[in-house]
Design an enzyme around this catalytic site. Structure first.
Site, PDB file in Angstrom:
ATOM      1  N   GLU A   5     -11.448  62.748  12.798  1.00 47.72           N
ATOM      2  CA  GLU A   5     -10.603  61.675  12.261  1.00 47.72           C
ATOM      3  C   GLU A   5     -11.358  60.341  12.429  1.00 47.72           C
ATOM      4  O   GLU A   5     -12.091  60.155  13.413  1.00 47.72           O
ATOM      5  CB  GLU A   5      -9.308  61.658  13.095  1.00 47.72           C
ATOM      6  CG  GLU A   5      -8.298  60.602  12.728  1.00 47.72           C
ATOM      7  CD  GLU A   5      -7.086  60.634  13.697  1.00 47.72           C
ATOM      8  OE1 GLU A   5      -7.175  61.238  14.792  1.00 47.72           O
ATOM      9  OE2 GLU A   5      -6.052  60.038  13.338  1.00 47.72           O
ATOM     10  N   CYS A  60      -5.209  65.250  12.950  1.00 45.46           N
ATOM     11  CA  CYS A  60      -4.874  65.096  14.358  1.00 45.46           C
ATOM     12  C   CYS A  60      -3.409  65.383  14.689  1.00 45.46           C
ATOM     13  O   CYS A  60      -2.998  66.523  14.663  1.00 45.46           O
ATOM     14  CB  CYS A  60      -5.311  63.708  14.833  1.00 45.46           C
ATOM     15  SG  CYS A  60      -5.620  63.720  16.624  1.00 45.46           S
ATOM     16  N   LYS A 105      -2.597  60.780   6.347  1.00 46.59           N
ATOM     17  CA  LYS A 105      -1.934  61.331   7.534  1.00 46.59           C
ATOM     18  C   LYS A 105      -0.417  61.125   7.491  1.00 46.59           C
ATOM     19  O   LYS A 105       0.067  59.996   7.362  1.00 46.59           O
ATOM     20  CB  LYS A 105      -2.520  60.671   8.786  1.00 46.59           C
ATOM     21  CG  LYS A 105      -2.060  61.272  10.108  1.00 46.59           C
ATOM     22  CD  LYS A 105      -2.824  60.619  11.264  1.00 46.59           C
ATOM     23  CE  LYS A 105      -2.511  61.220  12.614  1.00 46.59           C
ATOM     24  NZ  LYS A 105      -3.313  60.600  13.687  1.00 46.59           N
TER      25      LYS A 105
HETATM   26  C1  ACM Z   1      -4.073  61.262  17.091  1.00 46.62           C
HETATM   27  O1  ACM Z   1      -3.286  61.607  16.206  1.00 46.62           O
HETATM   28  N1  ACM Z   1      -5.183  60.632  16.812  1.00 46.62           N
HETATM   29  C2  ACM Z   1      -3.784  61.586  18.497  1.00 46.62           C
END
Ligand code: ACM
Length: 264
Positions: free
Chosen positions: A40, A145, A111
């Site tokens: 990420e 993530c 995301k």
């Molecule tokens: C995250 O979502 N970077 C912990």
């Protein structure tokens, strides 16, 4: 079908994207694979203090310097790449991932589930959980993530036909690596979690990242788990067609046996 997949565990320097791109270019040059997943926010780092800092490293999903570099690498190495980046789109900034294919096609995921302070500067993703074709048409589901803690994310990708879940990460909590074994098992998909390593400090903000990037198989097994230190690219061969078989017994297909009418 033989498919060479890789995870790239990397430590970017915060807010120095040009240097990080240079290092990644060197790191990946000459590596032969079909698909490599990177962390990420691969070229920007993670521990921002305010939105102004995030704006400085935000870039266009298709014309920005990271897209240009990875389009070149994808063509040169005949490899698909998935990596996280800061996406600017008019006045919004997303925590996004791009899938870059050797033919130059780029697919974007934003995301869905933002973590902690990310909510201060990123707009929650509006792309939905999506599955896209990578090299040789293998179906890749994208999540980023913290999406890991919502089983609905991986399940949605499996229902949409993902054979491999590509999962760029900057993990700080200790549970994701274990949870992804179950995401694999309950969906009969491969997962590639590429996590970053190292410690990042910015003013009064400070985080340590857990490494242990991993590849899991459709029975929830660890195919490979890296350590929590050291930059590394690990590549191995899998058969993504295994993920098309959803039968866990001769009479139990894990997708067809669902009873969604009873779930809410
Ligand atoms: C995250 O979502 N970077 C912990």
């Amino acid at each position: 079908m033989k498919y060479r997949v890789g995870i790239c565990q990397f430590q970017p320097q915060l807010m120095v994207p040009d240097l990080n791109r240079l290092r990644l270019n060197r790191f990946l040059s000459g590596l032969q694979a079909d698909l490599i997943v990177l962390p990420e926010l691969t070229v920007s780092g993670y521990v921002f203090q305010n939105r102004e800092e995030v704006e400085k490293v935000a870039e266009d999903a298709r014309q920005g310097p990271t897209a240009i570099l990875f389009r070149q690498l994808a063509k040169l190495n005949n490899t698909s790449y998935v990596l996280g980046f800061v996406e600017s789109q008019s006045d919004r900034i997303y925590n996004s991932a791009m899938l870059v294919n050797p033919d130059g096609q780029i697919h974007i995921y934003r995301k869905t589930h933002l973590f902690l302070e990310e909510k201060n500067w990123f707009t929650p993703g509006d792309s939905g959980l999506q599955v896209f074709p990578a090299k040789d048409g293998v179906k890749i589901g994208l999540m980023i993530c913290f999406d890991w803690i919502f089983p609905e994310a991986a399940r949605t990708l499996a229902l949409k036909g993902a054979q491999i879940i590509a999962h760029p990460a900057n993990l700080v909590l200790p549970w994701c690596q274990k949870a992804m074994l179950i995401r694999s098992l309950e969906n009969r998909v491969f997962t590639l979690t590429a996590n970053r390593i190292g410690h990042e400090r910015n003013g009064d903000r400070e985080l340590s990242f857990t490494g242990m990037s991993q590849i899991t198989g459709i029975q929830g097994e660890i195919i490979k788990r890296l350590g929590n230190r050291g930059e590394k690219v690990f590549i191995t061969e899998i058969d993504p067609e295994e993920a098309l078989d959803k039968k866990v017994t001769p009479r139990n297909d894990i997708l067809q046996d669902r009873r969604p009418e009873l779930y809410l």
